[in-house]
Design an enzyme around this catalytic site. Structure first.
Site, PDB file in Angstrom:
ATOM      1  N   CYS A 168      -2.683   1.804   6.414  1.00 41.63           N
ATOM      2  CA  CYS A 168      -2.815   1.016   7.644  1.00 41.63           C
ATOM      3  C   CYS A 168      -3.428   1.827   8.779  1.00 41.63           C
ATOM      4  O   CYS A 168      -4.142   1.278   9.612  1.00 41.63           O
ATOM      5  CB  CYS A 168      -1.464   0.466   8.062  1.00 41.63           C
ATOM      6  SG  CYS A 168      -0.221   1.749   8.259  1.00 41.63           S
ATOM      7  N   ASN A 225       0.806  -1.235   0.000  1.00 40.42           N
ATOM      8  CA  ASN A 225       0.000   0.000   0.000  1.00 40.42           C
ATOM      9  C   ASN A 225       0.833   1.277   0.000  1.00 40.42           C
ATOM     10  O   ASN A 225       0.435   2.276  -0.597  1.00 40.42           O
ATOM     11  CB  ASN A 225      -1.020  -0.012   1.151  1.00 40.42           C
ATOM     12  CG  ASN A 225      -0.373  -0.059   2.502  1.00 40.42           C
ATOM     13  OD1 ASN A 225       0.698  -0.625   2.679  1.00 40.42           O
ATOM     14  ND2 ASN A 225      -1.016   0.530   3.478  1.00 40.42           N
ATOM     15  N   GLU A 243     -10.389  -5.824   8.910  1.00 37.44           N
ATOM     16  CA  GLU A 243      -9.885  -4.501   8.526  1.00 37.44           C
ATOM     17  C   GLU A 243     -10.395  -4.195   7.114  1.00 37.44           C
ATOM     18  O   GLU A 243     -10.301  -5.039   6.226  1.00 37.44           O
ATOM     19  CB  GLU A 243      -8.347  -4.558   8.522  1.00 37.44           C
ATOM     20  CG  GLU A 243      -7.684  -3.273   8.137  1.00 37.44           C
ATOM     21  CD  GLU A 243      -6.156  -3.413   8.072  1.00 37.44           C
ATOM     22  OE1 GLU A 243      -5.654  -4.548   8.110  1.00 37.44           O
ATOM     23  OE2 GLU A 243      -5.492  -2.378   7.991  1.00 37.44           O
ATOM     24  N   GLU A 245       4.735  -4.713  12.004  1.00 39.00           N
ATOM     25  CA  GLU A 245       3.917  -3.513  11.773  1.00 39.00           C
ATOM     26  C   GLU A 245       2.664  -3.993  11.062  1.00 39.00           C
ATOM     27  O   GLU A 245       2.675  -4.244   9.860  1.00 39.00           O
ATOM     28  CB  GLU A 245       4.695  -2.508  10.902  1.00 39.00           C
ATOM     29  CG  GLU A 245       5.963  -1.961  11.549  1.00 39.00           C
ATOM     30  CD  GLU A 245       5.676  -0.910  12.621  1.00 39.00           C
ATOM     31  OE1 GLU A 245       4.582  -0.313  12.613  1.00 39.00           O
ATOM     32  OE2 GLU A 245       6.555  -0.694  13.478  1.00 39.00           O
ATOM     33  N   GLY A 250       2.736  -5.721   7.245  1.00 33.01           N
ATOM     34  CA  GLY A 250       1.700  -6.408   6.467  1.00 33.01           C
ATOM     35  C   GLY A 250       0.525  -6.763   7.361  1.00 33.01           C
ATOM     36  O   GLY A 250       0.291  -6.120   8.387  1.00 33.01           O
ATOM     37  N   SER A 251      -0.177  -7.808   6.958  1.00 35.54           N
ATOM     38  CA  SER A 251      -1.405  -8.158   7.672  1.00 35.54           C
ATOM     39  C   SER A 251      -1.105  -8.918   8.967  1.00 35.54           C
ATOM     40  O   SER A 251      -0.039  -9.547   9.106  1.00 35.54           O
ATOM     41  CB  SER A 251      -2.276  -9.030   6.768  1.00 35.54           C
ATOM     42  OG  SER A 251      -1.565 -10.193   6.422  1.00 35.54           O
TER      43      SER A 251
HETATM   44  P1  NAD Z   1       0.272  -9.106   3.463  1.00 33.61           P
HETATM   45  O1  NAD Z   1       0.443  -9.565   4.859  1.00 33.61           O
HETATM   46  O2  NAD Z   1      -0.650  -9.848   2.580  1.00 33.61           O
HETATM   47  O3  NAD Z   1       1.685  -9.094   2.695  1.00 33.61           O
HETATM   48  C1  NAD Z   1       2.844  -8.497   3.233  1.00 33.61           C
HETATM   49  C2  NAD Z   1       4.057  -9.251   2.730  1.00 33.61           C
HETATM   50  O4  NAD Z   1       3.983 -10.602   3.153  1.00 33.61           O
HETATM   51  C3  NAD Z   1       4.210  -9.267   1.222  1.00 33.61           C
HETATM   52  O5  NAD Z   1       5.547  -8.963   0.886  1.00 33.61           O
HETATM   53  C4  NAD Z   1       3.840 -10.692   0.826  1.00 33.61           C
HETATM   54  O6  NAD Z   1       4.594 -11.176  -0.248  1.00 33.61           O
HETATM   55  C5  NAD Z   1       4.139 -11.502   2.073  1.00 33.61           C
HETATM   56  N1  NAD Z   1       3.207 -12.617   2.245  1.00 33.61           N
HETATM   57  C6  NAD Z   1       1.892 -12.658   1.909  1.00 33.61           C
HETATM   58  N2  NAD Z   1       1.343 -13.843   2.255  1.00 33.61           N
HETATM   59  C7  NAD Z   1       2.340 -14.584   2.802  1.00 33.61           C
HETATM   60  C8  NAD Z   1       2.419 -15.901   3.357  1.00 33.61           C
HETATM   61  N3  NAD Z   1       1.351 -16.703   3.396  1.00 33.61           N
HETATM   62  N4  NAD Z   1       3.605 -16.328   3.840  1.00 33.61           N
HETATM   63  C9  NAD Z   1       4.683 -15.520   3.813  1.00 33.61           C
HETATM   64  N5  NAD Z   1       4.661 -14.266   3.294  1.00 33.61           N
HETATM   65  C10 NAD Z   1       3.522 -13.797   2.798  1.00 33.61           C
HETATM   66  O7  NAD Z   1      -0.110  -7.561   3.560  1.00 33.61           O
HETATM   67  P2  NAD Z   1      -0.464  -6.572   2.385  1.00 33.61           P
HETATM   68  O8  NAD Z   1      -1.763  -6.983   1.773  1.00 33.61           O
HETATM   69  O9  NAD Z   1       0.693  -6.367   1.488  1.00 33.61           O
HETATM   70  O10 NAD Z   1      -0.669  -5.208   3.193  1.00 33.61           O
HETATM   71  C11 NAD Z   1      -1.857  -4.884   3.823  1.00 33.61           C
HETATM   72  C12 NAD Z   1      -1.791  -5.101   5.308  1.00 33.61           C
HETATM   73  O11 NAD Z   1      -0.631  -4.496   5.832  1.00 33.61           O
HETATM   74  C13 NAD Z   1      -2.943  -4.466   6.048  1.00 33.61           C
HETATM   75  O12 NAD Z   1      -3.368  -5.312   7.078  1.00 33.61           O
HETATM   76  C14 NAD Z   1      -2.344  -3.213   6.633  1.00 33.61           C
HETATM   77  O13 NAD Z   1      -2.994  -2.703   7.767  1.00 33.61           O
HETATM   78  C15 NAD Z   1      -0.972  -3.659   6.934  1.00 33.61           C
HETATM   79  N6  NAD Z   1      -0.066  -2.521   6.970  1.00 33.61           N
HETATM   80  C16 NAD Z   1       0.480  -2.154   8.154  1.00 33.61           C
HETATM   81  C17 NAD Z   1       1.306  -1.050   8.212  1.00 33.61           C
HETATM   82  C18 NAD Z   1       1.932  -0.589   9.494  1.00 33.61           C
HETATM   83  O14 NAD Z   1       2.845   0.240   9.418  1.00 33.61           O
HETATM   84  N7  NAD Z   1       1.515  -1.062  10.641  1.00 33.61           N
HETATM   85  C19 NAD Z   1       1.572  -0.342   7.056  1.00 33.61           C
HETATM   86  C20 NAD Z   1       0.994  -0.755   5.867  1.00 33.61           C
HETATM   87  C21 NAD Z   1       0.187  -1.856   5.825  1.00 33.61           C
END
Ligand code: NAD
Length: 475
Positions: free
Chosen positions: A261, A132, A351, A227, A205-206
């Site tokens: 996020c 994002n 979310e 995060e 990430g999530s």
């Molecule tokens: P995501 O968790 O799907 O992916 C993040 C990373 O993890 C990617 O690089 C992806 O390749 C990897 N990944 C995905 N599935 C995986 C798996 N099963 N095993 C290992 N690695 C895997 O998150 P997203 O969709 O890219 O981002 C959105 C989420 O991130 C939202 O929940 C958002 O709130 C959160 N976010 C948090 C912050 C923060 O600073 N706290 C900032 C931005 C986004």
């Protein structure tokens, strides 16, 4: 580059194989063990290289982020490139000070002595980013890792392939991969990375993937920062400046088409002012994006078809009070206000991460606080009120990563405020000096004087216990 309305579909990611990951790690381990990153001048020079590289790639980054999901250039600068440049500037200015051993107060019992905290690099950091804010959320932790003297492997998101490609090229052209390297790919690549022994893992990430990361890290007892996300409320009391609240909530929610996020996930408004607030937010949506936000150059698109379908399905969870239109071919979802939503609706079970703002109401602040506390601790909380007692009540009785009183999002712009979540919204925090500290192992060292060596602590203890008790009381 001319901006078009068509939106590209990301191809399936090309995964990086295990052998390349392992070879990179070996190279980085050797480089780190060589001690090159311990030199502060080395760190500063490399950070300046990064600064230069970002300047050179600025337009390419803007174009890539537009291609990936129509991120407007103003937002791409303010929240990505410019934001990272500010972090770099701050880090370069303060690094010497942050890195020097910090003297702490002595404990008299150790007299004579001097005590210091030394900031050591961990070694090799793995930084995994989301889509994002595909540049900022990869580069800002990287700055912290480099400043603290670590080597790093960064894994950008596969969902924003154009931006990830520019980041990879920029890093490859400016750094030897024995120091900083990019590894591209999706789930399988991340799994390969997570099987390895890193010295620090920084994941954005999530919550769901955060758990996978933490489990993998536990295998090697690798420290992690997570995060993550969550449902961040914007709570509006009846005494708030409603027009200002509406404007700041609309901005924070629809920036990046709600894919932030720390975006307000849902609105929790005092029932007496709900109608007025809905009118005002609707008005600001129009002021910001015009009669037809689909034509606005300032409004982003949903990152992929899966998220578009997920978000579109939420529109039936309530009564649409503003927006509500969608266009699958361009992955457009209008800035939307959804009324008559309850906690039982699917939109309130996860979310949202998109431009749909559900409206819920409360009749007393205690009720609003209870609602927040019945759910996981959010990454952010925003409270709008002019009443000091209410502000205090909210701050005292709700738990969240960080937030604002009478604003949204802005807390993360102050690098002196550590940024991070708590519980399901994350652990650990960064930005500014916190990033340096996060990527540093704090090594506590006591230098003991040699000119005095009281016999009190040495056996045989004899009848010295009462004397020791007296000493402890006196300390
Ligand atoms: P995501 O968790 O799907 O992916 C993040 C990373 O993890 C990617 O690089 C992806 O390749 C990897 N990944 C995905 N599935 C995986 C798996 N099963 N095993 C290992 N690695 C895997 O998150 P997203 O969709 O890219 O981002 C959105 C989420 O991130 C939202 O929940 C958002 O709130 C959160 N976010 C948090 C912050 C923060 O600073 N706290 C900032 C931005 C986004």
């Amino acid at each position: 580059m001319p901006r078009t309305n068509t939106i590209r579909i990301a191809p399936a990611p090309v995964e990086t194989d295990l052998q390349r990951v392992q070879a990179l790690l070996r190279k980085q381990r050797e480089f780190f063990d060589g001690g090159h990153t311990l030199d502060l001048n080395f760190r500063k020079e490399r950070l300046r290289d990064l600064q230069q590289a970002i300047r050179q790639h600025e337009q390419e980054l803007f174009d890539a982020m537009y291609t990936d999901f129509h991120k407007p250039e103003m937002e791409a600068y303010a929240t990505e490139v410019g934001f990272v440049e500010l972090e770099l500037k701050l880090t370069l200015k303060n690094l010497k000070n942050w890195a020097k051993p910090q003297r702490v107060k002595e404990s008299l019992i150790n007299f004579p002595s001097r005590s210091y905290i030394h900031s050591d690099p961990y070694g090799i950091a793995l930084i995994i980013g989301p889509w994002n804010y595909p540049f900022q959320l990869l580069l800002n932790p990287l700055i912290g890792a480099m400043a603290a003297g670590n080597c790093a492997i960064v894994k950008p998101s596969e969902l924003t392939p154009h931006t990830s490609e520019v980041v990879a090229k920029m890093i490859q052209n400016n750094f030897d991969d024995s120091y900083v390297a990019t590894v591209q790919g999706g789930v399988s690549t991340t799994q390969h990375l997570l099987q390895q022994r890193f010295d620090y893992i920084f994941f954005t990430g999530s919550t769901q993937v955060g758990k996978i990361v933490m489990k993998a890290a536990a295998e090697h007892l690798t420290p992690v920062t997570l995060e993550l996300g969550g449902k961040s409320p914007a709570i509006v009391a009846q005494d708030a400046d409603l027009s200002l609240a509406a404007r700041r909530i609309a901005w924070g929610k629809f920036l990046n088409a709600g894919q932030t996020c720390v975006a307000p996930d849902y609105l929790l408004v005092h029932e007496q002012v709900k109608e007025e607030l809905i009118q005002l937010i609707s008005q600001y949506i129009q002021n910001f994006y015009g009669e037809d936000p689909q034509q606005s150059p300032d409004y982003a698109r949903i990152v992929n078809g899966r998220h578009f379908n997920r978000l579109s399905s939420f529109l039936k969870d309530g009564i649409v009070r503003a927006g509500g239109s969608t266009d699958a071919s361009s992955r457009y979802i209008a800035p939307t206000l959804l009324d008559q939503v309850t906690w039982q609706h699917p939109i309130m079970q996860e979310e949202i991460f998109g431009p749909i703002l559900p409206v819920l109401t409360f009749t007393s602040l205690d009720e609003a606080i209870d609602m927040v506390r019945q759910h996981e601790k959010p990454l952010a909380l925003y409270f709008f009120s002019s009443d000091e007692q209410k502000k205090e009540q909210i701050l005292k009785h709700t738990y969240f990563g960080g937030g604002c009183i009478n604003d949204t999002i802005s807390h993360l712009i102050n690098p002196n405020l550590p940024f991070g979540g708590v519980g399901h919204s994350g652990m650990g925090s960064y930005h500014g000096q916190s990033s340096f500290d996060l990527f540093s192992q704090q090594k506590s060292v006591l230098h003991r004087g040699t000119w005095l060596d009281l016999p009190l602590r040495y056996p045989p203890y004899g009848n010295r216990l009462p004397m020791l008790r007296k000493l402890f009381k006196w300390l």
